[in-house]
Write an enzyme that holds these catalytic residues in place. Structure first.
Site, PDB file in Angstrom:
ATOM      1  N   THR A  62       2.484  -7.832 -17.256  1.00  0.00           N
ATOM      2  CA  THR A  62       1.758  -9.054 -17.618  1.00  0.00           C
ATOM      3  C   THR A  62       0.948  -8.828 -18.898  1.00  0.00           C
ATOM      4  O   THR A  62       0.909  -9.677 -19.780  1.00  0.00           O
ATOM      5  CB  THR A  62       0.822  -9.464 -16.454  1.00  0.00           C
ATOM      6  OG1 THR A  62       1.614  -9.547 -15.275  1.00  0.00           O
ATOM      7  CG2 THR A  62       0.145 -10.799 -16.699  1.00  0.00           C
ATOM      8  N   GLU A  92      -6.861 -12.259  -7.891  1.00  0.00           N
ATOM      9  CA  GLU A  92      -6.153 -12.099  -9.163  1.00  0.00           C
ATOM     10  C   GLU A  92      -6.876 -11.114 -10.088  1.00  0.00           C
ATOM     11  O   GLU A  92      -6.241 -10.416 -10.875  1.00  0.00           O
ATOM     12  CB  GLU A  92      -5.974 -13.463  -9.859  1.00  0.00           C
ATOM     13  CG  GLU A  92      -5.011 -14.410  -9.138  1.00  0.00           C
ATOM     14  CD  GLU A  92      -3.556 -13.949  -9.220  1.00  0.00           C
ATOM     15  OE1 GLU A  92      -3.226 -12.898  -8.636  1.00  0.00           O
ATOM     16  OE2 GLU A  92      -2.753 -14.645  -9.850  1.00  0.00           O
TER      17      GLU A  92
HETATM   18  P1  ADP Z   1       2.926 -11.243 -10.071  1.00  0.00           P
HETATM   19  O1  ADP Z   1       2.942 -12.100 -11.307  1.00  0.00           O
HETATM   20  O2  ADP Z   1       4.257 -11.214  -9.404  1.00  0.00           O
HETATM   21  O3  ADP Z   1       1.805 -11.533  -9.145  1.00  0.00           O
HETATM   22  P2  ADP Z   1       1.419  -9.189 -11.242  1.00  0.00           P
HETATM   23  O4  ADP Z   1       1.962  -8.148 -12.146  1.00  0.00           O
HETATM   24  O5  ADP Z   1       0.517 -10.228 -11.771  1.00  0.00           O
HETATM   25  O6  ADP Z   1       2.712  -9.793 -10.541  1.00  0.00           O
HETATM   26  O7  ADP Z   1       0.611  -8.541 -10.018  1.00  0.00           O
HETATM   27  C1  ADP Z   1       1.083  -7.516  -9.297  1.00  0.00           C
HETATM   28  C2  ADP Z   1       0.013  -6.430  -9.255  1.00  0.00           C
HETATM   29  O8  ADP Z   1      -0.933  -6.708  -8.246  1.00  0.00           O
HETATM   30  C3  ADP Z   1       0.631  -5.094  -8.914  1.00  0.00           C
HETATM   31  O9  ADP Z   1       0.008  -4.103  -9.721  1.00  0.00           O
HETATM   32  C4  ADP Z   1       0.260  -4.883  -7.470  1.00  0.00           C
HETATM   33  O10 ADP Z   1       0.108  -3.529  -7.130  1.00  0.00           O
HETATM   34  C5  ADP Z   1      -1.078  -5.619  -7.344  1.00  0.00           C
HETATM   35  N1  ADP Z   1      -1.310  -6.102  -5.978  1.00  0.00           N
HETATM   36  C6  ADP Z   1      -2.319  -5.764  -5.156  1.00  0.00           C
HETATM   37  N2  ADP Z   1      -2.203  -6.369  -3.970  1.00  0.00           N
HETATM   38  C7  ADP Z   1      -1.082  -7.103  -4.016  1.00  0.00           C
HETATM   39  C8  ADP Z   1      -0.427  -7.924  -3.085  1.00  0.00           C
HETATM   40  N3  ADP Z   1      -0.884  -8.099  -1.844  1.00  0.00           N
HETATM   41  N4  ADP Z   1       0.690  -8.550  -3.481  1.00  0.00           N
HETATM   42  C9  ADP Z   1       1.194  -8.367  -4.722  1.00  0.00           C
HETATM   43  N5  ADP Z   1       0.622  -7.593  -5.651  1.00  0.00           N
HETATM   44  C10 ADP Z   1      -0.517  -6.954  -5.317  1.00  0.00           C
END
Ligand code: ADP
Length: 306
Positions: free
Chosen positions: A181, A128
């Site tokens: 976010t 995260e």
């Molecule tokens: P969510 O709340 O759906 O997880 P976020 O905005 O918190 O969405 O996180 C998505 C971010 O994390 C994006 O910038 C994405 O590029 C990055 N990221 C890196 N690896 C992954 C992954 N395996 N799956 C999803 N997001 C990823």
């Protein structure tokens, strides 16, 4: 075991009153991933389906979590990883958390369950950090433990599993718009009056009591957010109409999933949850905004082998 396939559920964080402290896992929506042991120590992401994400292991949360765990356990194998994303990043349904927590769960299976759920949550939280800059626990913990969880404390990390009545069903509408976010966090007030805090923590107590006692009215009465929703709902088109329509259709409660834009409702039973889906659909079908509606039971197990 040289190859495993795992399912990592989508998760709803906050659950209205439990801002940054509660979450639950869905059973019918999530990512699939395949992990294959290799003789070299390298971690390679060989396939990504369903989202545009980095293949570089140190930029993808999957690679970050796998690397940390293989280094910590000092094993002499590496991994080839295939990722199938079945819901979009940035939906407020814990996309990065499903990847991070699913990886922690999968690598632990390959390490013959060396780590417990709390340790797996700590590894996944590092994913995260890569995704959003902070070690947030609510989505990853829900994905690992399953059911409802409470992040009682961050330091030391203390995750509490809350019983989940099997009649509870979630309905979720994901408007296909992007809310960063960071932006969603900025609008949440930095401080709140004690009176507001009292109302909020009283509802958290009510929600947890309701889940323990299988008291659905109490669960519904407690699904109120005085802290984040009043500001965040302004970022989500038609939030108030969706909420009103879902409540009229029989939902116990309605709120923002994570930092949005997804909106979740909880209902007693599948029939009610589908009525709520219809009601949400009625509001959005004329909006001109693309959307997806999901109806799902709550996953009691979290990430699992498939
Ligand atoms: P969510 O709340 O759906 O997880 P976020 O905005 O918190 O969405 O996180 C998505 C971010 O994390 C994006 O910038 C994405 O590029 C990055 N990221 C890196 N690896 C992954 C992954 N395996 N799956 C999803 N997001 C990823």
């Amino acid at each position: 075991m040289n190859q495993i396939k795992v399912f990592a559920p989508a998760t709803v964080a906050n659950v209205s009153c439990g801002y940054d402290a509660m979450g639950f896992a869905l059973s019918e929506l999530g990512d699939d991933m395949v992990f294959t042991k290799t003789a070299t120590k390298a971690i390679r992401i060989t396939e990504i389906h369903g989202a545009d994400l980095p293949f570089e292991a140190d930029k993808n949360v999957v690679g970050v979590v796998a690397r940390l765990m293989l280094e910590d356990s000092q094993v002499d194998f590496g991994l080839d990883i295939k990722i199938h994303k079945n819901f979009k990043p940035g939906s407020g349904l814990g996309s990065s958390a499903a990847s991070a927590a699913g990886t922690a769960y999968a690598v632990n299976q390959l390490l013959e369950s060396k780590y417990d759920n709390l340790q797996l949550t700590k590894f996944a939280m590092q994913g995260e950090v890569t995704a959003c800059g902070s070690a947030i626990a609510d989505n990853v913990a829900a994905c690992i433990y399953g059911g409802f969880i409470l992040v009682r404390s961050y330091d030391p990390l203390d995750i509490v599993s809350i019983p989940t009545p099997s009649e509870l069903v979630a309905t979720i509408i994901h408007p296909q718009i992007e809310i960063k976010t960071e932006e969603a966090r900025k609008v949440v007030p930095k401080s709140i009056p004690v009176k507001t805090a009292i109302a909020q923590w009283a509802n958290v107590g009510g929600l947890i009591s309701g889940l323990y006692a299988r008291d659905f009215d109490l669960i519904g009465r407690s699904l109120i957010d005085y802290v984040a929703e009043p500001e965040r709902k302004l970022l989500i088109p038609h939030f108030t109409n969706v909420k009103e329509a879902a409540m009229n259709a029989g939902a116990l409660g309605v709120g923002i999933s994570g930092s949005g834009p997804s909106i979740f409702a909880l209902s007693k039973g599948m029939f009610a949850a589908k009525q709520v889906a219809e009601a949400m659909n009625t509001i959005y079908e004329k909006s001109g905004i693309d959307y997806i509606i999901y109806v799902s039971n709550i996953s009691k197990t979290g990430a699992r082998l498939i």
